[in-house]
Enzyme design. Structure first.
Site, mmCIF file in Angstrom:
data_model
loop_
_atom_site.group_PDB
_atom_site.id
_atom_site.type_symbol
_atom_site.label_atom_id
_atom_site.label_comp_id
_atom_site.label_asym_id
_atom_site.label_seq_id
_atom_site.Cartn_x
_atom_site.Cartn_y
_atom_site.Cartn_z
ATOM 1 N N GLU A 227 -9.026 1.760 -0.633
ATOM 2 C CA GLU A 227 -9.838 0.577 -0.962
ATOM 3 C C GLU A 227 -10.908 0.294 0.078
ATOM 4 O OE1 GLU A 227 -9.298 -4.173 -2.109
ATOM 5 O OE2 GLU A 227 -7.558 -2.853 -1.997
ATOM 6 N N LYS A 243 -6.949 -4.306 -7.504
ATOM 7 C CA LYS A 243 -5.902 -5.251 -7.870
ATOM 8 C C LYS A 243 -5.387 -4.853 -9.247
ATOM 9 C CE LYS A 243 -4.849 -8.139 -5.685
ATOM 10 N NZ LYS A 243 -3.733 -8.208 -4.698
#
Length: 415
Positions: A227, A243
Site C-alpha cells: 500500500e 481497504k
C-alpha cells in the site's frame, strides 16, 4: 533530544540490498552517509525536524516534486536519496493526536532517516546484519549468529479481547463518536541466530510493492507492504488506500466485489484521503483516478483506490507528512476521533507497523504504508495485524481476517 549521527562506510544497509521504495537503478550501489533519529519522548515537531535534516543534507524537500523528473548525478559520492521511516506514533503526533500505548520495540526510533550517496559501479555497499555484528554495528543481543530458530508467538491480546475491542468500536459508532476505526493486534516471538534470511523472505512476499529491509543500531524492520501511503512524482501527489480483504480465490473475488459493507468502508477511507490531500494549499483539485480495484497480496484479494492531486505551489515535506500521517486506512474516520479510540483500546503500541517507510529522492517521494511489516530487536520478532471496523463488522470475522493477514508473514519468518 534529536539524534543526528555520521555513519561509517560500513553502516549496515539491508542484507538483501533492497531498501523500501529505493530506485532499482541504485540498489546495491549506495552507502549510508548520515542518520537522523527522533523518539516520541524527544518532543518537538518531528515533521519539521526531519524535513530540516533532509534539507540540510541536500534534498530539496521544501519544494518537493513540483518539477518533472530530472537527470541527477550518479557518480561516486553524489547524493542518491534518503531512506525514511515514520512510526504510527510519530504520525499521530504529527496529526495532533496521542502517541498511543508504549511501543513493544522501544529501541527503534519513531522517525528515522538515512541519507545515502552513490558508490562507484561494482563497489560493495551491502553488508549483512551478521557482518555488521562483527564490526559492532548490528547487535542482536546475545542470540548469537548460528542457525535460525523462531519460538512460539505470544499475542498482546487474546481473540476474545480482540473481539471485545471490535464491539467497543461498534458501540462508539452507535454513539456517533466515529464512523470507522482500525484496530490492530500485536504478537512477538523469541528468536536465535541471524535474522537476515527471515527478513529477506518477508520482503520478497508476492505483491510487496515496498518490499525491503531497513536496519538501525541493534534493530531491523522488514516490510512486504502493498500500500502507498503517499507518492510524489511527476508533479502530482498520489495515495493508494487499501481497504477490503477476501481470500484470493474466484469466490473470494466475487464476494469482495459484491460486498456492500466492504465497499462502504472503502469509500469512507477514500473520502478521508481526499480530505487529507485537500487540506494542502499547495495542491490543486483532488481526483479519484481509480476506485475499488481488486489487487492480490500473497493469498488475499484486497481493494485499492488511487487518489491524486497536482502540485500547484511549493510543497513542503513537513506539511505533507502532517496531512497524510498516519494513513487513513489504518486509523479511521474522523481521523483524530479514531486515534483516540485506538489509544484507549489497543494494549500495546503499533511500533513499526501502520506508519510509513520508503524513499526520498532529489525530485520525488515514495512512502509505503508499513502494513505487513515486522521488526526484530535483540531478543524478539514483532508483528502486527488488524482491520477496519464499521457498524456492520462481525467480531469473529474481524479476528479471523487479522489472522489471515498475519499468516503469510509468520510463515515467511519461520520457513
Amino acid at each position: 533530544m534529536v539524534h543526528e549521527t555520521p555513519l561509517a562506510d560500513h553502516f549496515p544497509t539491508p542484507p538483501s540490498g533492497s531498501l523500501p521504495g529505493a530506485p532499482a537503478s541504485c540498489q546495491g550501489r549506495h552507502r549510508a552517509l548520515t542518520a537522523f533519529e527522533w523518539f516520541c519522548c524527544d518532543g518537538g515537531d518531528p515533521a519539521k525536524l526531519v524535513a530540516e535534516f533532509l534539507a540540510g543534507n541536500g534534498l530539496d524537500v521544501r519544494n518537493i516534486g513540483r518539477t518533472a523528473t530530472q537527470v541527477h548525478p550518479t557518480g561516486a559520492g553524489s547524493l542518491c536519496g534518503a531512506a525514511l521511516y515514520v512510526s504510527a506514533a510519530a504520525g499521530s503526533v504529527m496529526a495532533g493526536g496521542p502517541s498511543g500505548p508504549p511501543t513493544p520495540v522501544p529501541a527503534i526510533p519513531d522517525v528515522y532517516a538515512v541519507v545515502h550517496v552513490h558508490t562507484a559501479d561494482g563497489a560493495p555497499s551491502v553488508q549483512s546484519p551478521a557482518q555488521a555484528h562483527k564490526s559492532g554495528e548490528w547487535r542482536p543481543g546475545d542470540q548469537g549468529l548460528g542457525e535460525w530458530w523462531l519460538g512460539e508467538w505470544a499475542p498482546s491480546w487474546t481473540p476474545k479481547e480482540h473481539a471485545a475491542a471490535v464491539d467497543a468500536v461498534r458501540e462508539a459508532i452507535g454513539r456517533g463518536d466515529v464512523y470507522q476505526v482500525n484496530v490492530v493486534g500485536h504478537a512477538s516471538a523469541p528468536y536465535r541466530g541471524d535474522p537476515a534470511a527471515a527478513l529477506r523472505r518477508v520482503a520478497a512476499l508476492p505483491g510487496a510493492r515496498y518490499g525491503g529491509v531497513l536496519t538501525g543500531d541493534g534493530w531491523a524492520l522488514a516490510t512486504a507492504s502493498p500500500e502507498t501511503l503517499v507518492e510524489v512524482r511527476g508533479g502530482r501527489v498520489i495515495t493508494r488506500p487499501i481497504k477490503g480483504t477476501r481470500p484470493a480465490t474466484e469466490q473470494g473475488r466475487r464476494e469482495l466485489l459484491a460486498s456492500a459493507k466492504e465497499r462502504a468502508e472503502h469509500v469512507m477511507i477514500v473520502d478521508l484521503e481526499r480530505n487529507d490531500l485537500a487540506r494542502l494549499p499547495a495542491l490543486g483539485p483532488v481526483t479519484v483516478d481509480e476506485l475499488f480495484a481488486v489487487r492480490r497480496w500473497v493469498n488475499l484479494w484486497q481493494a485499492e483506490s488511487v487518489v491524486s492531486a497536482p502540485i500547484v505551489a511549493p510543497l513542503d515535506l513537513a506539511d505533507l507528512l502532517r496531512a497524510v500521517c498516519p494513513g487513513g486506512s489504518v486509523t479511521g474516520a474522523p481521523k483524530l476521533a479514531a486515534l483516540a479510540e485506538i489509544n484507549a483500546l489497543e494494549p500495546v503500541g503499533r511500533g513499526v507497523s501502520m506508519g510509513g517507510v520508503g524513499w526520498v529522492a532529489p525530485d520525488y517521494l515514495d512512502l509505503g504504508l508499513s502494513i505487513r511489516t515486522v521488526a526484530v530487536d535483540g531478543e524478539r520478532v514483532h508483528a502486527w495485524a488488524g482491520g477496519g471496523i464499521t457498524w456492520d463488522s462481525d467480531p469473529t470475522a474481524e479476528v479471523e481476517e487479522a489472522a489471515a493477514k498475519a499468516a503469510p508473514i509468520r510463515a515467511a519468518l519461520a520457513a
